[in-house]
Design an enzyme around this catalytic site. Structure first.
Site, short mmCIF file in Angstrom:
data_model
loop_
_atom_site.label_atom_id
_atom_site.label_comp_id
_atom_site.label_asym_id
_atom_site.label_seq_id
_atom_site.Cartn_x
_atom_site.Cartn_y
_atom_site.Cartn_z
N VAL A 142 1.71 -1.42 5.55
CA VAL A 142 2.58 -1.42 4.37
C VAL A 142 2.19 -2.52 3.39
O VAL A 142 2.82 -2.67 2.35
CB VAL A 142 4.07 -1.61 4.75
CG1 VAL A 142 4.52 -0.50 5.69
CG2 VAL A 142 4.33 -2.98 5.36
N GLU A 143 1.18 -3.31 3.71
CA GLU A 143 0.76 -4.37 2.79
C GLU A 143 -0.64 -4.05 2.23
O GLU A 143 -0.76 -3.27 1.30
CB GLU A 143 0.84 -5.73 3.49
CG GLU A 143 2.30 -6.02 3.95
CD GLU A 143 2.50 -7.41 4.54
OE1 GLU A 143 2.03 -8.40 3.96
OE2 GLU A 143 3.13 -7.49 5.61
N MET A 144 -1.70 -4.60 2.80
CA MET A 144 -3.03 -4.39 2.24
C MET A 144 -3.80 -3.26 2.92
O MET A 144 -4.80 -2.77 2.39
CB MET A 144 -3.82 -5.70 2.27
CG MET A 144 -3.17 -6.77 1.37
SD MET A 144 -3.77 -8.45 1.65
CE MET A 144 -5.31 -8.43 0.74
N HIS A 150 0.82 -1.22 0.00
CA HIS A 150 0.00 0.00 0.00
C HIS A 150 0.86 1.27 0.00
O HIS A 150 1.79 1.40 0.79
CB HIS A 150 -0.90 -0.02 1.24
CG HIS A 150 -1.97 1.02 1.21
ND1 HIS A 150 -3.18 0.83 0.56
CD2 HIS A 150 -2.03 2.27 1.72
CE1 HIS A 150 -3.93 1.92 0.68
NE2 HIS A 150 -3.26 2.80 1.39
#
Lengths: 349, 349
Positions: free
Chosen positions: B137-139, B95
């Site tokens: 920092v991912e989804m 993200h």
């Protein structure tokens, strides 16, 4: 033995059915003058004979995120076959988290469009395929890096050799695009509307038939005709009345950027409408999420028509009959990268 | 009638074969004490009976990018089933184009790991599945938004009802994770090494057998044993000699963050080695792209062994026998979003 009353009732029922059938048959005749059902076979494309090998290669390339500089995006990222062949966003997010300028159109049945992109700037799917790969806000790659990536994986080289058997050096950017075009040509989604055009009266409900009638009679079909109900011609968005700047942002002058002719300002390719019910949001700006709202905006801006809620509902029901059956897609197993494969980079230039 | 010379040659050949078979049988006996072949059926998981309905639902969720806040990332983005169940990057891009802290491990056969993540902080795949969905920092999504998204699509609600038939309100974040776990439990890749363990002498080449022998004799198998050749225990990276800060960055203290015990500084779960040849780059830092280099680093840092190029080549050849057959994955057709579906947002908080 049936009574006279029974016989009369039966005769009246048969008459109603016959009248309904006649009306349906008349509407079908009219519809077949304007629309065409999808073919049952993969269409031929110009200068690109389609073979099973090329389709398989194209599928691998379509799903391979290593075709982007970062390794994040494949063709399937913005034309996701799990979600109607598009990405369900206003405009796509690409390399460096940049936003694309226009809504991602569906790849499904796109082989039947006269030209590709919202402004028709690519003549065919092979030309189209070369665009996003190189666009800085999308996959941000270069043809050289794509070819180096492909050449680094022996399995890909073999697949190119099998797909282009008469070529001495088949791993080229042109052939990369042709293979993707070949795969995309197979992405055809027969829908209830096709079944109805092909003679199955039961394929459309009464409200869908009423919607089809309205779609033709109100003038929608003047731009949204042919096999894809659109994708064939260019029209000013706001033919009768310009929609608001939220829907039609001033900065995007559409086909003007292609032809540089004043008459093409805010001109766009009429959107193909197959699978429209499952490919929100709508318009090149992608700001409208509701199909009924989109129909109302179109009616007003293109036809100057103030349709009733009931009519909009019927047209929307008809558009639902364009949602087709996806071809079965077996997810590819891609060649493994080697030490020679260029490293992915998320850097933004 | 064969001559004496022929008979002698034949006898010698048979003797050599018998000796080879004996050696192979001895090595197999040793190997079966350390490793186990993959089972032929989907393994049971704790508190989560696996049904066909749950597997199908889990597959849809695994491939659905609308499970992320932006609509860009699905589980499959970083655990791509087309590329060995990982994403071929040092650390994933998520993200807002943020880089994740550690290399994405393969989802393939992960059901056989004792715990999940490089530091083992999730006890099972259901617990693991909840992590990346919420990681900024991912989804970058929230459980509430995931549930609102799922509830907005009637087809998903129906699938949850079919998957959890005894529950009054089955659309929960726990069940979301359980369905993904059920799907992931099916992602098992039988490899030539399994065929060999199961008795097929021809499944491994001579160099692979030599590599297996070295793998066991040099001590690699002390940490990389069991069904996944790793994924079972925790060990300091640099047991004998710490690798350079490029490979073992100082800021990431591994399992210390989970246990807060000094002895766990720079301790990581021994990486499971199935499909290692197709899941570069290597280590939690993902900076080593070449498998032979990774083997050499491991030999030096964990065993204090300076292996010859030939030995490293043999071990690497053996590791190649762990590349398995992917299960056939038919790409899902996901439910279409509705007007109630929360809109994707790429905004970074």
């Amino acid at each position: 033995m049936p009574t006279l009353r029974h016989t009369t009732a039966l005769a009246l029922s048969l008459l109603a059915i016959a009248q309904g059938a006649a009306a349906s048959s008349e509407l079908r005749e009219l519809a077949l003058d304007i629309f065409s059902p999808l073919p049952s076979t993969t269409p031929a494309v110009t200068d690109n004979p389609i073979t099973p090998e090329k389709i398989d290669l194209g599928k691998a390339l379509f799903f391979d995120p290593r075709m982007s500089a970062s390794g994040v995006f494949s063709c399937n990222s913005c034309h996701n076959l799990a979600t109607g062949g598009d990405d369900n966003m206003s405009t796509s997010i690409g390399h460096g988290w940049q936003k694309g300028p226009r809504n991602s159109p569906t790849v499904l049945n796109s082989v039947f469009n006269d030209a590709q992109f919202w402004d028709g700037r690519a003549a065919d799917l092979a030309e189209q395929a070369k665009g996003p790969v190189q666009a800085g806000v999308e996959m941000a790659n270069t043809p050289e890096n794509v070819i180096a990536t492909l050449n680094s994986m022996p399995q890909y080289v073999e697949w190119f050799q099998e797909s282009f058997p008469d070529e001495a050096d088949p791993v080229t950017f042109d052939n990369f695009a042709k293979a993707i075009e070949a795969y995309e040509a197979t992405l055809i989604t027969p829908a209830p509307f096709d079944a109805w055009l092909n003679g199955d009266d039961a394929a459309l409900s009464d409200i869908q038939l009423a919607g089809l009638d309205l779609f033709v009679e109100s003038g929608c079909a003047s731009c949204h005709g042919g096999i894809n109900l659109g994708g064939e011609g260019y029209y000013p968005f706001g033919l009768v009345e310009k929609p608001g700047a939220d829907v039609l942002p001033e900065g995007d002058k559409g086909r003007f950027a292609v032809t540089e002719t004043a008459i093409d300002e805010y001109v766009f390719r009429a959107a193909p409408l197959r699978n429209i019910a499952v490919t929100a949001p709508y318009f090149h700006s992608g700001v409208v999420w509701d199909l009924e709202t989109a129909v109302a905006i179109m009616a007003e801006s293109q036809l100057g028509a103030d349709l009733s809620g009931e009519d909009i509902g019927a047209i929307t029901a008809f558009l639902g009959s364009l949602t087709g059956q996806m071809p079965e897609v077996s997810y590819p197993v891609l060649p493994a990268e080697t030490s020679a494969t260029p490293r992915p980079t998320g850097e933004v230039n």
